[in-house]
Scaffold this motif. Structure first.
Motif, mmCIF file in Angstrom:
data_model
loop_
_atom_site.group_PDB
_atom_site.id
_atom_site.type_symbol
_atom_site.label_atom_id
_atom_site.label_comp_id
_atom_site.label_asym_id
_atom_site.label_seq_id
_atom_site.Cartn_x
_atom_site.Cartn_y
_atom_site.Cartn_z
ATOM 1 N N HIS A 172 -19.664 3.521 20.688
ATOM 2 C CA HIS A 172 -19.250 2.788 19.576
ATOM 3 C C HIS A 172 -18.051 1.827 19.599
ATOM 4 C CE1 HIS A 172 -22.530 2.678 16.769
ATOM 5 N NE2 HIS A 172 -23.657 4.465 17.211
ATOM 6 N N PRO A 173 -17.005 1.314 20.022
ATOM 7 C CA PRO A 173 -16.462 1.153 20.108
ATOM 8 C C PRO A 173 -14.868 0.959 19.515
ATOM 9 C CG PRO A 173 -17.473 -1.490 20.395
ATOM 10 C CD PRO A 173 -18.472 0.191 19.900
ATOM 11 N N ASP A 174 -13.762 1.104 19.590
ATOM 12 C CA ASP A 174 -13.029 0.735 18.973
ATOM 13 C C ASP A 174 -13.408 1.137 17.172
ATOM 14 O OD1 ASP A 174 -11.609 -0.956 20.856
ATOM 15 O OD2 ASP A 174 -12.965 -2.491 19.877
ATOM 16 N N LEU A 175 -13.495 2.446 17.560
ATOM 17 C CA LEU A 175 -13.834 3.182 15.607
ATOM 18 C C LEU A 175 -12.430 3.481 15.339
ATOM 19 C CD1 LEU A 175 -16.216 6.275 16.895
ATOM 20 C CD2 LEU A 175 -17.088 3.531 15.396
ATOM 21 N N LYS A 176 -12.772 3.198 13.911
ATOM 22 C CA LYS A 176 -11.633 3.394 12.789
ATOM 23 C C LYS A 176 -11.521 4.614 12.208
ATOM 24 C CE LYS A 176 -11.316 -1.225 10.522
ATOM 25 N NZ LYS A 176 -12.043 -2.071 11.524
ATOM 26 N N LEU A 177 -10.129 5.308 12.157
ATOM 27 C CA LEU A 177 -10.278 6.560 11.354
ATOM 28 C C LEU A 177 -9.440 6.842 9.895
ATOM 29 C CD1 LEU A 177 -10.289 9.796 13.081
ATOM 30 C CD2 LEU A 177 -8.742 9.415 10.924
ATOM 31 N N SER A 178 -9.697 6.121 9.352
ATOM 32 C CA SER A 178 -9.299 6.453 8.007
ATOM 33 C C SER A 178 -8.976 7.559 7.248
ATOM 34 C CB SER A 178 -9.711 5.668 6.318
ATOM 35 O OG SER A 178 -8.822 4.759 6.124
ATOM 36 N N ALA A 179 -7.763 7.833 6.763
ATOM 37 C CA ALA A 179 -7.979 9.125 6.573
ATOM 38 C C ALA A 179 -6.956 9.968 5.175
ATOM 39 C CB ALA A 179 -6.928 10.060 7.560
ATOM 40 N N PRO A 180 -7.486 8.854 4.168
ATOM 41 C CA PRO A 180 -6.332 9.050 2.490
ATOM 42 C C PRO A 180 -6.559 10.692 2.316
ATOM 43 C CG PRO A 180 -8.783 9.072 2.941
ATOM 44 C CD PRO A 180 -9.067 8.679 3.818
ATOM 45 N N GLY A 181 -5.387 11.014 1.610
ATOM 46 C CA GLY A 181 -4.606 11.477 1.042
ATOM 47 C C GLY A 181 -3.306 11.269 1.991
ATOM 48 N N VAL A 182 -2.241 11.574 0.183
ATOM 49 C CA VAL A 182 -0.471 11.869 0.189
ATOM 50 C C VAL A 182 0.150 10.355 1.756
ATOM 51 C CG1 VAL A 182 1.117 13.465 0.586
ATOM 52 C CG2 VAL A 182 -1.155 14.363 -0.236
ATOM 53 N N THR A 183 -1.073 9.728 1.693
ATOM 54 C CA THR A 183 -0.322 8.726 3.031
ATOM 55 C C THR A 183 0.613 8.068 1.728
ATOM 56 O OG1 THR A 183 -2.888 8.193 2.857
ATOM 57 C CG2 THR A 183 -0.639 6.606 4.187
ATOM 58 N N CYS A 184 1.658 8.136 3.076
ATOM 59 C CA CYS A 184 3.575 7.960 2.573
ATOM 60 C C CYS A 184 3.847 8.173 3.234
ATOM 61 C CB CYS A 184 4.095 9.238 1.283
ATOM 62 S SG CYS A 184 4.447 10.781 1.935
ATOM 63 N N ALA A 185 5.005 7.664 3.524
ATOM 64 C CA ALA A 185 6.414 7.250 4.531
ATOM 65 C C ALA A 185 5.618 8.713 5.353
ATOM 66 C CB ALA A 185 7.721 6.132 4.358
ATOM 67 N N ALA A 186 6.400 9.033 4.614
ATOM 68 C CA ALA A 186 6.783 10.420 5.046
ATOM 69 C C ALA A 186 5.645 11.420 6.290
ATOM 70 C CB ALA A 186 6.722 11.671 4.636
ATOM 71 N N THR A 187 3.857 10.638 6.150
ATOM 72 C CA THR A 187 3.082 11.345 6.401
ATOM 73 C C THR A 187 2.558 10.272 7.410
ATOM 74 O OG1 THR A 187 1.539 10.048 4.729
ATOM 75 C CG2 THR A 187 2.689 12.304 4.942
ATOM 76 N N LEU A 188 3.168 8.812 7.625
ATOM 77 C CA LEU A 188 2.129 8.198 8.486
ATOM 78 C C LEU A 188 2.587 8.378 10.112
ATOM 79 C CD1 LEU A 188 3.294 4.522 6.645
ATOM 80 C CD2 LEU A 188 2.147 6.121 6.959
ATOM 81 N N PRO A 189 3.636 9.171 10.485
ATOM 82 C CA PRO A 189 3.347 9.564 12.072
ATOM 83 C C PRO A 189 2.251 10.814 12.133
ATOM 84 C CG PRO A 189 6.146 9.668 11.229
ATOM 85 C CD PRO A 189 5.271 9.462 10.136
ATOM 86 N N LEU A 190 2.153 11.510 11.353
ATOM 87 C CA LEU A 190 1.771 12.968 11.068
ATOM 88 C C LEU A 190 -0.623 12.288 11.540
ATOM 89 C CD1 LEU A 190 0.431 15.548 10.848
ATOM 90 C CD2 LEU A 190 0.228 15.006 8.351
ATOM 91 N N GLN A 248 13.530 14.279 -3.490
ATOM 92 C CA GLN A 248 14.024 13.860 -4.031
ATOM 93 C C GLN A 248 14.657 12.291 -3.231
ATOM 94 O OE1 GLN A 248 16.516 13.744 -7.114
ATOM 95 N NE2 GLN A 248 15.172 15.233 -8.742
ATOM 96 N N GLY A 249 14.531 13.379 -1.951
ATOM 97 C CA GLY A 249 15.093 12.171 -0.650
ATOM 98 C C GLY A 249 13.692 11.326 0.078
ATOM 99 N N GLN A 250 12.854 11.611 0.121
ATOM 100 C CA GLN A 250 11.602 10.317 -0.253
ATOM 101 C C GLN A 250 12.291 8.563 -0.185
ATOM 102 O OE1 GLN A 250 8.779 11.462 1.767
ATOM 103 N NE2 GLN A 250 10.539 13.301 2.105
ATOM 104 N N PRO A 251 11.874 8.019 0.317
ATOM 105 C CA PRO A 251 12.012 6.962 0.344
ATOM 106 C C PRO A 251 11.597 5.722 -0.790
ATOM 107 C CG PRO A 251 10.882 7.203 2.385
ATOM 108 C CD PRO A 251 11.313 8.121 1.814
ATOM 109 N N GLU A 252 10.360 6.445 -0.494
ATOM 110 C CA GLU A 252 9.898 5.451 -2.361
ATOM 111 C C GLU A 252 10.490 5.719 -3.091
ATOM 112 O OE1 GLU A 252 6.070 6.188 0.986
ATOM 113 O OE2 GLU A 252 7.789 8.093 0.321
ATOM 114 N N ARG A 253 10.851 5.117 -3.874
ATOM 115 C CA ARG A 253 11.448 5.051 -5.704
ATOM 116 C C ARG A 253 10.476 5.803 -6.924
ATOM 117 N NH1 ARG A 253 14.392 0.803 -7.379
ATOM 118 N NH2 ARG A 253 15.567 2.229 -8.574
ATOM 119 N N PRO A 254 10.872 6.337 -7.803
ATOM 120 C CA PRO A 254 9.815 6.372 -8.488
ATOM 121 C C PRO A 254 9.986 5.486 -9.360
ATOM 122 C CG PRO A 254 11.610 7.663 -9.376
ATOM 123 C CD PRO A 254 11.629 7.612 -7.525
#
Length: 395
Positions: free
Chosen positions: A225-243, A269-275
């Motif tokens: 199977h080629p070009d398989l996607k891998l969706s990894a939901p859970g705490v998806t935010c700017a800080a976890t995208l590198p992981l 409170q230093g995370q880039p997304e605002r409440p």
């Protein structure tokens, strides 16, 4: 849980929410959501995802599937994950496109023709029977539907009510059967949760379920199977995208990041997304022992709620614990300077779609020209004219 953060980083939202309740323009048990902050968070996530060559499928259940917010997010993240069929319908009604449907709840067989006709990028399936149903519906519509294989979660990580998925040890057998179905193509894998935060510290880390999903993709790749996607939901935010990028994910599914309310945001409170939201309600009565009782309806059982602000006096009163199995007609506070009719403002982790609450969307806070756009129920349906609240009364 998030009251300090919103007071520090979006005080205009708190002030306007208080004014809306004081003047009767919103009723108790209302989530007031800052449209501009949500859109800014979506734009930030889109830019960061592009940096890491990741796709993002946003989720909107936690903000009540609100159409105003869906349209704002779609300007930056155009394809959504629908956790179930009702969410898919709400997204479609708001003009959104689909990334992943059946993300947490498989699409019922009888709803598949309707939802597949909207051409989702992928449909998540938990077993061969569901894959067969998707295949048959897609074949009747005249195309081949891409599917994501939900991998069974690791022991101790599956939330009650979210059981299911293909066991890793049975994946080859599953694939052999599904590869013979004419209406589907195996396009990737997913699981939940793939990332969690260390309790109390907020530090994100990959889970054992993520490891299973990665191994599953390798098994399917070895089958050709080629070009398989891998969706990894859970705490998806700017800080976890590198992981996510480091571990080979192709997609994340941000939800609470859109409102700056992930567990990571609760401790940093230093995370880039605002409440971007507060919960507004009212003191209804005071018990003989001095405990104020708040009008309920929106107290999600896993909220982590800690305190309520009484703006009339500036008091911060602790929110008393309440058993999850009880209906939240009221929620008690610790004794303090509050009286019936007082506005109360809280900020905590929520899932609006499982509450009885109203959602009021506001815009223009950042420019000093706030306006109430309108009101919807907890499932994104517009309220009748005037039902959000009107008038100028109140203490």
């Amino acid at each position: 849980m998030f009251l300090d953060a919103v007071l520090a980083r979006n005080p205009q939202l708190v002030d306007h929410a208080v004014e809306l309740h004081r003047t009767g323009r919103v009723q108790p048990d209302t989530y007031v959501i800052d449209l501009d902050a949500v859109e800014a968070n979506a734009a930030l996530l889109a830019a960061e995802a592009s940096r890491w060559s990741l796709g993002l499928w946003p989720v909107v259940k936690q903000v009540g599937r609100n159409p105003e917010l869906i349209r704002a997010v779609a300007r930056h993240l155009p394809r959504f994950a629908a956790i179930d069929a009702p969410e898919a319908r709400a997204l479609h009604a708001a003009g959104a496109r689909f990334g992943n449907v059946g993300h947490l709840v498989q699409i019922p067989h009888r709803a598949l023709p309707e939802i597949l006709a909207w051409r989702p990028e992928a449909v998540t399936v938990f077993d061969v029977a569901n894959a067969r149903a998707v295949s048959e519906a897609a074949r009747r519509l005249g195309w081949v539907q891409d599917i994501l294989v939900r991998i069974e979660g690791a022991p101790g990580l599956v939330h009650p009510g979210q059981e299911g998925g293909v066991p890793l040890g049975g994946l080859a057998e599953f694939a052999a059967e599904v590869e013979e179905l004419p209406g589907v193509r195996v396009a990737g894998v997913t699981g939940f949760p793939c990332v969690q935060c260390v309790p109390g510290a907020g530090q994100p880390r990959p889970t054992a379920t993520f490891a299973r999903v990665r191994e599953a993709r390798a098994v399917l790749a070895a089958r050709g199977h080629p070009d398989l996607k891998l969706s990894a939901p859970g705490v998806t935010c700017a800080a976890t995208l590198p992981l996510l990028a480091e571990l080979g994910a192709t997609h994340g599914e941000p939800g609470h990041a859109l409102t700056g309310t992930t567990p990571l945001h609760a401790v940093d409170q230093g995370q880039p997304e605002r409440p971007a939201y507060v919960y507004v309600t009212e003191v209804m009565h005071v018990l003989a022992d001095g405990q104020p009782a708040l009008h309920g309806g929106g107290f999600y059982s896993r909220s982590g709620v800690e305190s309520a602000l009484i703006p009339r006096t500036g008091a911060r009163l602790a929110v008393q614990r309440a058993p999850a199995e009880n209906i939240d007609y009221y929620r008690l506070l610790a004794p303090g300077d509050a009286r019936p009719g007082d506005t109360a403002v809280l900020a905590f982790r929520t899932q609006v779609f499982v509450t009885r609450s109203t959602v009021a969307v506001v815009a223009g806070l950042a420019t000093g020209s706030p306006r109430l756009i309108g009101g919807h129920d907890a499932l994104g349906r517009p309220l009748p004219e005037g039902a959000v609240g009107k008038g100028t009364g109140g203490p």
